[in-house]
Design a protein around this motif. Structure first.
Motif, PDB file in Angstrom:
ATOM      1  N   ARG A  56       0.887  -1.165   0.000  1.00 55.84           N
ATOM      2  CA  ARG A  56       0.000   0.000   0.000  1.00 55.84           C
ATOM      3  C   ARG A  56       0.919   1.207   0.000  1.00 55.84           C
ATOM      4  O   ARG A  56       2.039   1.131   0.495  1.00 55.84           O
ATOM      5  CB  ARG A  56      -0.898   0.006   1.239  1.00 55.84           C
ATOM      6  CG  ARG A  56      -1.880  -1.148   1.245  1.00 55.84           C
ATOM      7  CD  ARG A  56      -2.630  -1.223   2.569  1.00 55.84           C
ATOM      8  NE  ARG A  56      -3.424  -2.422   2.624  1.00 55.84           N
ATOM      9  CZ  ARG A  56      -4.765  -2.451   2.524  1.00 55.84           C
ATOM     10  NH1 ARG A  56      -5.440  -1.322   2.396  1.00 55.84           N
ATOM     11  NH2 ARG A  56      -5.410  -3.583   2.574  1.00 55.84           N
ATOM     12  N   GLU A  58       1.538   5.716   0.039  1.00 53.16           N
ATOM     13  CA  GLU A  58       1.107   7.086   0.322  1.00 53.16           C
ATOM     14  C   GLU A  58       1.908   8.000  -0.604  1.00 53.16           C
ATOM     15  O   GLU A  58       3.121   8.132  -0.467  1.00 53.16           O
ATOM     16  CB  GLU A  58       1.363   7.450   1.778  1.00 53.16           C
ATOM     17  CG  GLU A  58       0.925   8.857   2.130  1.00 53.16           C
ATOM     18  CD  GLU A  58       1.158   9.201   3.596  1.00 53.16           C
ATOM     19  OE1 GLU A  58       1.481  10.369   3.869  1.00 53.16           O
ATOM     20  OE2 GLU A  58       1.027   8.287   4.445  1.00 53.16           O
ATOM     21  N   GLU A  64       1.025  11.920  -8.589  1.00 54.27           N
ATOM     22  CA  GLU A  64       0.349  10.661  -8.878  1.00 54.27           C
ATOM     23  C   GLU A  64       1.418   9.614  -9.136  1.00 54.27           C
ATOM     24  O   GLU A  64       2.583   9.943  -9.361  1.00 54.27           O
ATOM     25  CB  GLU A  64      -0.536  10.786 -10.131  1.00 54.27           C
ATOM     26  CG  GLU A  64       0.285  11.001 -11.392  1.00 54.27           C
ATOM     27  CD  GLU A  64      -0.475  10.788 -12.686  1.00 54.27           C
ATOM     28  OE1 GLU A  64      -1.375   9.932 -12.728  1.00 54.27           O
ATOM     29  OE2 GLU A  64      -0.132  11.454 -13.671  1.00 54.27           O
ATOM     30  N   THR A  87      -3.442   5.175 -13.348  1.00 58.06           N
ATOM     31  CA  THR A  87      -3.170   6.263 -12.407  1.00 58.06           C
ATOM     32  C   THR A  87      -3.557   5.862 -10.995  1.00 58.06           C
ATOM     33  O   THR A  87      -4.650   5.351 -10.766  1.00 58.06           O
ATOM     34  CB  THR A  87      -3.957   7.527 -12.805  1.00 58.06           C
ATOM     35  OG1 THR A  87      -3.454   8.000 -14.051  1.00 58.06           O
ATOM     36  CG2 THR A  87      -3.814   8.623 -11.759  1.00 58.06           C
ATOM     37  N   ILE A  88      -2.659   6.112 -10.050  1.00 64.15           N
ATOM     38  CA  ILE A  88      -2.963   5.964  -8.627  1.00 64.15           C
ATOM     39  C   ILE A  88      -2.948   7.362  -8.043  1.00 64.15           C
ATOM     40  O   ILE A  88      -1.951   8.080  -8.136  1.00 64.15           O
ATOM     41  CB  ILE A  88      -1.938   5.060  -7.920  1.00 64.15           C
ATOM     42  CG1 ILE A  88      -1.887   3.702  -8.611  1.00 64.15           C
ATOM     43  CG2 ILE A  88      -2.292   4.917  -6.439  1.00 64.15           C
ATOM     44  CD1 ILE A  88      -0.763   2.831  -8.145  1.00 64.15           C
ATOM     45  N   ASP A  89      -4.069   7.755  -7.471  1.00 67.54           N
ATOM     46  CA  ASP A  89      -4.226   9.098  -6.913  1.00 67.54           C
ATOM     47  C   ASP A  89      -3.589   9.212  -5.539  1.00 67.54           C
ATOM     48  O   ASP A  89      -3.461   8.221  -4.814  1.00 67.54           O
ATOM     49  CB  ASP A  89      -5.715   9.449  -6.812  1.00 67.54           C
ATOM     50  CG  ASP A  89      -6.406   9.450  -8.159  1.00 67.54           C
ATOM     51  OD1 ASP A  89      -5.890  10.096  -9.084  1.00 67.54           O
ATOM     52  OD2 ASP A  89      -7.463   8.797  -8.288  1.00 67.54           O
ATOM     53  N   ASP A  91      -4.705  10.305  -2.828  1.00 65.95           N
ATOM     54  CA  ASP A  91      -5.546  10.011  -1.662  1.00 65.95           C
ATOM     55  C   ASP A  91      -5.951   8.544  -1.556  1.00 65.95           C
ATOM     56  O   ASP A  91      -6.711   8.168  -0.676  1.00 65.95           O
ATOM     57  CB  ASP A  91      -6.782  10.916  -1.642  1.00 65.95           C
ATOM     58  CG  ASP A  91      -7.635  10.821  -2.895  1.00 65.95           C
ATOM     59  OD1 ASP A  91      -7.243  10.132  -3.861  1.00 65.95           O
ATOM     60  OD2 ASP A  91      -8.707  11.454  -2.917  1.00 65.95           O
ATOM     61  N   TYR A  92      -5.409   7.673  -2.412  1.00 71.45           N
ATOM     62  CA  TYR A  92      -5.714   6.236  -2.348  1.00 71.45           C
ATOM     63  C   TYR A  92      -4.787   5.546  -1.351  1.00 71.45           C
ATOM     64  O   TYR A  92      -3.577   5.776  -1.360  1.00 71.45           O
ATOM     65  CB  TYR A  92      -5.551   5.598  -3.731  1.00 71.45           C
ATOM     66  CG  TYR A  92      -5.794   4.104  -3.731  1.00 71.45           C
ATOM     67  CD1 TYR A  92      -7.063   3.590  -3.503  1.00 71.45           C
ATOM     68  CD2 TYR A  92      -4.755   3.214  -3.943  1.00 71.45           C
ATOM     69  CE1 TYR A  92      -7.290   2.227  -3.492  1.00 71.45           C
ATOM     70  CE2 TYR A  92      -4.974   1.843  -3.947  1.00 71.45           C
ATOM     71  CZ  TYR A  92      -6.238   1.359  -3.717  1.00 71.45           C
ATOM     72  OH  TYR A  92      -6.460   0.003  -3.705  1.00 71.45           O
ATOM     73  N   ARG A  93      -5.365   4.692  -0.494  1.00 68.06           N
ATOM     74  CA  ARG A  93      -4.570   3.969   0.497  1.00 68.06           C
ATOM     75  C   ARG A  93      -4.807   2.467   0.485  1.00 68.06           C
ATOM     76  O   ARG A  93      -4.359   1.751   1.366  1.00 68.06           O
ATOM     77  CB  ARG A  93      -4.873   4.487   1.916  1.00 68.06           C
ATOM     78  CG  ARG A  93      -4.474   5.936   2.167  1.00 68.06           C
ATOM     79  CD  ARG A  93      -2.974   6.138   2.074  1.00 68.06           C
ATOM     80  NE  ARG A  93      -2.596   7.491   2.405  1.00 68.06           N
ATOM     81  CZ  ARG A  93      -2.527   8.496   1.539  1.00 68.06           C
ATOM     82  NH1 ARG A  93      -2.821   8.310   0.264  1.00 68.06           N
ATOM     83  NH2 ARG A  93      -2.176   9.705   1.933  1.00 68.06           N
ATOM     84  N   GLY A  94      -5.495   1.952  -0.516  1.00 72.83           N
ATOM     85  CA  GLY A  94      -5.790   0.526  -0.590  1.00 72.83           C
ATOM     86  C   GLY A  94      -4.624  -0.276  -1.132  1.00 72.83           C
ATOM     87  O   GLY A  94      -3.541   0.258  -1.409  1.00 72.83           O
ATOM     88  N   LEU A  96      -2.098  -2.103  -3.550  1.00 71.67           N
ATOM     89  CA  LEU A  96      -1.574  -1.783  -4.863  1.00 71.67           C
ATOM     90  C   LEU A  96      -1.567  -3.059  -5.695  1.00 71.67           C
ATOM     91  O   LEU A  96      -0.810  -3.987  -5.420  1.00 71.67           O
ATOM     92  CB  LEU A  96      -0.152  -1.214  -4.748  1.00 71.67           C
ATOM     93  CG  LEU A  96       0.605  -0.947  -6.051  1.00 71.67           C
ATOM     94  CD1 LEU A  96      -0.159   0.034  -6.933  1.00 71.67           C
ATOM     95  CD2 LEU A  96       1.996  -0.418  -5.742  1.00 71.67           C
TER      96      LEU A  96
END
Length: 151
Positions: A56, A58, A64, A87-89, A91-94, A96
């Motif tokens: 995961r 940050e 991005e 794209t991984i933003d 604010d995503y924390r799930g 990978l």
């Protein structure tokens, strides 16, 4: 230098490396498959799968992460990422995961620990969107696909 923080998923193999640049001039850091059962995933020709990385992340605000295919896998085996660049933003924390597709003609096996994609950290700009009465004229105008010629 930008710092991207990672944590391991509970079932991840922590002996595998974090994403890493394989040369001093590399734009993309290679990401490895991290399979909970330490096994493999076989993709038939035309098939796709979500391959876990065991990570995961940050991403700093204003950046991005783009996921892209590895050129050697694409050329030699037809293995690509169907949503490339993914794209991984920030604010995503799930978890990978990497959507991998076998565009080749033979089955392809993704092995635990294998480098499956590369990630590029890139700055982003958010735009303001507004409705207008007209758009400015250009030489190209409304010319679309192929309108500027082949060569």
């Amino acid at each position: 230098m930008v710092t991207v923080k990672f944590i391991w998923d509970e079932e991840a193999d922590r002996a595998l490396s974090l994403p890493a640049y394989e040369s001093a001039g590399a734009a993309g850091a290679d990401i490895r498959a991290n399979l909970a059962d330490r096994g493999e995933i076989t993709l038939a020709a035309g098939a796709r799968a979500l391959v876990p990385t065991g990570l995961r992340l940050e991403i700093p605000h204003g950046y991005e992460v783009q996921l892209r295919p590895r050129s050697g896998l694409a050329l030699k085996h037809g293995v690509t990422l169907p949503n490339s660049p993914g794209t991984i933003d920030a604010d995503y924390r799930g978890p990978l995961g990497v959507i991998v597709m076998n565009a080749g003609s033979e089955p392809f096996t993704v092995k635990h620990g294998e480098r499956i994609a590369q990630m590029v950290v890139a700055p982003i700009v958010q735009a303001r969107f507004e409705l207008a009465e007209t758009l400015s004229d250009t030489v190209r105008g409304a010319g679309g696909f192929g309108s500027t010629g082949r060569s």
